[in-house]
Design a protein around this motif. Sequence first.
Motif, PDB file in Angstrom:
ATOM      1  N   THR A   3       0.841  -1.195   0.000  1.00 59.29           N
ATOM      2  CA  THR A   3       0.000   0.000   0.000  1.00 59.29           C
ATOM      3  C   THR A   3       0.878   1.248   0.000  1.00 59.29           C
ATOM      4  N   ASN A   4       1.926   1.242   0.832  1.00 59.75           N
ATOM      5  CA  ASN A   4       2.863   2.365   0.866  1.00 59.75           C
ATOM      6  C   ASN A   4       3.525   2.559  -0.499  1.00 59.75           C
ATOM      7  N   GLN A   5       3.971   1.464  -1.082  1.00 60.54           N
ATOM      8  CA  GLN A   5       4.641   1.537  -2.381  1.00 60.54           C
ATOM      9  C   GLN A   5       3.695   2.037  -3.467  1.00 60.54           C
ATOM     10  N   ALA A   6       2.461   1.571  -3.440  1.00 60.77           N
ATOM     11  CA  ALA A   6       1.482   2.024  -4.426  1.00 60.77           C
ATOM     12  C   ALA A   6       1.230   3.517  -4.267  1.00 60.77           C
ATOM     13  N   TRP A   7       1.199   4.004  -3.033  1.00 62.55           N
ATOM     14  CA  TRP A   7       1.009   5.437  -2.806  1.00 62.55           C
ATOM     15  C   TRP A   7       2.158   6.220  -3.437  1.00 62.55           C
ATOM     16  N   VAL A   8       3.401   5.761  -3.197  1.00 60.52           N
ATOM     17  CA  VAL A   8       4.577   6.452  -3.750  1.00 60.52           C
ATOM     18  C   VAL A   8       4.514   6.463  -5.278  1.00 60.52           C
ATOM     19  N   LEU A   9       4.210   5.323  -5.880  1.00 57.83           N
ATOM     20  CA  LEU A   9       4.144   5.265  -7.347  1.00 57.83           C
ATOM     21  C   LEU A   9       3.034   6.167  -7.886  1.00 57.83           C
ATOM     22  N   GLY A  10       1.910   6.187  -7.222  1.00 55.43           N
ATOM     23  CA  GLY A  10       0.818   7.070  -7.636  1.00 55.43           C
ATOM     24  C   GLY A  10       1.198   8.530  -7.500  1.00 55.43           C
ATOM     25  N   TYR A  11       1.853   8.860  -6.406  1.00 57.14           N
ATOM     26  CA  TYR A  11       2.294  10.241  -6.181  1.00 57.14           C
ATOM     27  C   TYR A  11       3.295  10.672  -7.249  1.00 57.14           C
ATOM     28  N   LEU A  12       4.288   9.823  -7.484  1.00 57.84           N
ATOM     29  CA  LEU A  12       5.303  10.146  -8.495  1.00 57.84           C
ATOM     30  C   LEU A  12       4.675  10.270  -9.880  1.00 57.84           C
ATOM     31  N   SER A  13       3.783   9.364 -10.210  1.00 63.56           N
ATOM     32  CA  SER A  13       3.128   9.398 -11.522  1.00 63.56           C
ATOM     33  C   SER A  13       2.272  10.648 -11.678  1.00 63.56           C
ATOM     34  N   ALA A  14       1.520  10.996 -10.632  1.00 63.05           N
ATOM     35  CA  ALA A  14       0.677  12.194 -10.701  1.00 63.05           C
ATOM     36  C   ALA A  14       1.533  13.447 -10.827  1.00 63.05           C
ATOM     37  N   THR A  15       2.595  13.521 -10.045  1.00 61.85           N
ATOM     38  CA  THR A  15       3.490  14.682 -10.115  1.00 61.85           C
ATOM     39  C   THR A  15       4.133  14.770 -11.491  1.00 61.85           C
ATOM     40  N   ASN A  16       4.511  13.641 -12.049  1.00 60.94           N
ATOM     41  CA  ASN A  16       5.130  13.607 -13.377  1.00 60.94           C
ATOM     42  C   ASN A  16       4.171  14.093 -14.456  1.00 60.94           C
ATOM     43  N   SER A  61       9.040  11.349  -0.998  1.00 65.56           N
ATOM     44  CA  SER A  61       8.611  11.368  -2.401  1.00 65.56           C
ATOM     45  C   SER A  61       8.935  12.702  -3.059  1.00 65.56           C
ATOM     46  N   ASN A  62       8.716  13.798  -2.335  1.00 60.25           N
ATOM     47  CA  ASN A  62       9.058  15.125  -2.866  1.00 60.25           C
ATOM     48  C   ASN A  62      10.554  15.253  -3.106  1.00 60.25           C
ATOM     49  N   ALA A  63      11.356  14.742  -2.168  1.00 56.91           N
ATOM     50  CA  ALA A  63      12.806  14.788  -2.330  1.00 56.91           C
ATOM     51  C   ALA A  63      13.243  13.968  -3.538  1.00 56.91           C
ATOM     52  N   LEU A  64      12.601  12.829  -3.753  1.00 58.36           N
ATOM     53  CA  LEU A  64      12.921  11.995  -4.902  1.00 58.36           C
ATOM     54  C   LEU A  64      12.568  12.702  -6.203  1.00 58.36           C
ATOM     55  N   VAL A  65      11.442  13.380  -6.238  1.00 57.49           N
ATOM     56  CA  VAL A  65      11.057  14.141  -7.437  1.00 57.49           C
ATOM     57  C   VAL A  65      12.156  15.161  -7.771  1.00 57.49           C
ATOM     58  N   LYS A  66      12.641  15.887  -6.770  1.00 59.54           N
ATOM     59  CA  LYS A  66      13.682  16.881  -7.004  1.00 59.54           C
ATOM     60  C   LYS A  66      14.945  16.237  -7.576  1.00 59.54           C
ATOM     61  N   VAL A  67      15.319  15.093  -7.034  1.00 58.92           N
ATOM     62  CA  VAL A  67      16.508  14.395  -7.541  1.00 58.92           C
ATOM     63  C   VAL A  67      16.291  13.945  -8.983  1.00 58.92           C
ATOM     64  N   LEU A  68      15.133  13.377  -9.260  1.00 57.53           N
ATOM     65  CA  LEU A  68      14.853  12.898 -10.621  1.00 57.53           C
ATOM     66  C   LEU A  68      14.788  14.049 -11.622  1.00 57.53           C
ATOM     67  N   LEU A  69      14.263  15.191 -11.213  1.00 58.78           N
ATOM     68  CA  LEU A  69      14.196  16.347 -12.110  1.00 58.78           C
ATOM     69  C   LEU A  69      15.578  16.897 -12.422  1.00 58.78           C
TER      70      LEU A  69
END
Length: 108
Positions: A48-61, A98-106
């Motif tokens: 459930t935690n992992q699905a939340w992270v993937l959904g968050y990352l996908s939505a942000t993307n 998740s926010n920190a990961l987005v910054k790194v990926l960007l």
Amino acid sequence: MKNIIKVLVLAAVLVSTSGYGAMMLGQGGKSCDTWAKDRKEASVITFTNQAWVLGYLSATNSYGYEKDFLKGSDNAELFIWIDNYCNQHPLKDIDDASNALVKVLLNS
């Protein structure tokens, strides 16, 4: 009265405020310490935690960044990154990780 208390407790579990002032629903408001403990158990909550992270990352993307920051990403690698972040910042929340990961990926 018991039902009202149950609803309030459930709402408190499901709703959190992120560091950016935006309301987070679901697992994003859970602590990184909880993420790390759940990952060790590999329970339904882990998924459930992992699905939340993937959904968050996908939505942000999908917000229209000039860069598709998830292109070529591997779920296992994303979770390992979150693991490392959460081990270093146990008092932060999953949405902070998740926010920190987005910054790194960007920036990669």
